[in-house]
Design an enzyme around this catalytic site. Structure first.
Site, mmCIF file in Angstrom:
data_model
loop_
_atom_site.group_PDB
_atom_site.id
_atom_site.type_symbol
_atom_site.label_atom_id
_atom_site.label_comp_id
_atom_site.label_asym_id
_atom_site.label_seq_id
_atom_site.Cartn_x
_atom_site.Cartn_y
_atom_site.Cartn_z
ATOM 1 N N ARG A 1 -26.749 -49.541 65.683
ATOM 2 C CA ARG A 1 -26.800 -49.474 67.150
ATOM 3 C C ARG A 1 -26.795 -50.876 67.759
ATOM 4 N NH1 ARG A 1 -25.099 -48.351 71.211
ATOM 5 N NH2 ARG A 1 -26.112 -47.384 72.992
ATOM 6 N N CYS B 1 -24.142 -52.022 70.487
ATOM 7 C CA CYS B 1 -24.510 -52.597 71.788
ATOM 8 C C CYS B 1 -23.824 -53.944 71.998
ATOM 9 C CB CYS B 1 -26.023 -52.781 71.890
ATOM 10 S SG CYS B 1 -26.914 -51.262 72.257
#
Lengths: 274, 104
Positions: A231, A235
């Site tokens: 993640r 991002c």
């Protein structure tokens, strides 16, 4: 008068420059409580579902047959499968690896490194003459999912020992979180503090508190279970920054800081997200 | 009569300034620009987190050069280097400012 101004300036500078991790954590909770006065902050372990009743209902229905269930089963099987030398993952962790997720990441005073759970899993493998697993998805994420599952209900308990290197690692993670980067010049903070609970295109943004409690996560857009550092990379790409390698020093420091901010909150991983 | 004398000069000037006759960059110039950009990007990467655009632009530059379009290749290589420079500029500014966003 001049002396008073200088003294005030120094006091403010000292306060901001030398906030302890615990002061940071409490200030963060106060920030969110002020921002969302009616919200039980402990609900923030559920990410965006703390803010969006409609999405929360859909998510709760999905939790009846959670998409990460298979990953837990496969993770358990892999966890218990002995290495070629006869040892298992259980030999590498305190309490046989059961119910220990709340202590990760931790600072290893021997090596001076931040040890995330995924890092420890692969270290366990290499210490036992096994090949390391890919960091982001697959068997490593499944084992992490199983270990997280055995830790559900425990409270996050990341420790920053009295060691200047540990504090430096925490501070580096903190700086990373609040620093704008990428072509779009977004910091983690821009989305997950300033804009927490707000819409970004079709998605509602989660808040920073509780962001580390529920990993690994089965994301519908991934179609599989993945680690928190997957993640991080995503991002970074979304703000058009070149992602770091998984388990790089930068990401481990970030995870250390982020996890400390969730201290005292209940672990609820693995989880499902859109 | 005087006007007629100017005609050949203006015609020559127009030909020289037309895109078709402009001095096109060659492979050596592209390679020089590429190497300079790569060097700047590598140096920036040791200091800051790059934008994910720099390497993508270098790939586009290589594609243009492979088609013989060295002007475009040089333009894209220079842009890739510029993006690395801008990533450094952001990082320098943020080094001073990041703590302002931390709740006190």
């Amino acid at each position: 008068m001049k002396k008073l101004i200088v003294a005030c300036f120094l006091t403010v500078m000292m306060a901001s420059a030398h906030a302890t991790p615990e002061q940071d954590r409490l200030a963060l909770r106060a920030f969110f409580q002020e921002r969302f006065p009616k919200l039980d902050l402990n609900e923030m372990i559920n990410g965006l579902y703390a803010f969006d009743e409609g999405a929360r209902e859909q998510w709760l229905e999905m939790e009846d047959f959670p998409p990460y269930e298979i990953a837990i089963e496969e993770g358990e099987e892999a966890f218990n499968k002995p290495f070629a030398n006869g040892k298992t993952y259980a030999d590498c962790f305190a309490n046989g690896g059961m119910g220990v997720k709340q202590d990760f990441p931790y600072f290893d005073v021997g090596t001076g490194e931040i040890i995330t759970m995924e890092y420890a899993i692969n270290k366990c493998r290499t210490d036992n003459d096994e090949e390391p697993l890919p960091w982001l998805v697959g068997e490593l994420a499944q084992i992490a999912a199983y270990m997280a599952y055995t830790s559900r209900g425990n409270k996050m308990n990341v420790v920053i020992p009295d060691d200047p290197r540990a504090l430096a690692a925490y501070e580096a993670g903190k700086e990373y979180y609040y620093t704008r980067r990428g072509q779009l010049e977004f910091a983690c903070e821009n989305c997950h503090m300033q804009s927490a609970g707000m819409m970004l295109r079709a998605d509602r943004l989660s808040g920073m508190l509780g962001q580390a409690t529920h990993w690994p996560v089965y994301r519908s857009k991934w179609g599989e279970i993945g680690t928190i550092q997957k993640r991080f990379q995503e991002c970074n790409s979304q703000v058009r920054a070149k992602p770091y390698e998984a388990q790089s020093q930068e990401y481990r420091q970030l995870e250390y800081f982020l996890s400390y901010m969730s201290n005292g909150m209940e672990l609820n991983g693995p989880a499902s997200r859109r | 009569m005087k006007r007629n004398l100017y005609l050949p000069f203006s015609a020559l000037l127009a030909v020289l300034m037309s895109p078709a006759s402009a001095m096109a960059a060659d492979a050596d110039e592209y390679v020089a620009a590429l190497e300079k950009a790569q060097s700047q990007i590598c140096e920036a990467a040791t200091r800051v987190q790059l934008w994910n655009t720099s390497e993508a632009l270098l790939e586009e530059a290589a594609e243009a050069a492979a088609k013989g379009n060295f002007d475009e290749g040089i333009k894209l290589a220079n842009e890739a280097a510029l993006h690395a420079e801008l990533a450094v500029a952001t990082a320098v500014r943020e080094k001073k400012n990041w703590h302002l966003y931390v709740p006190k």
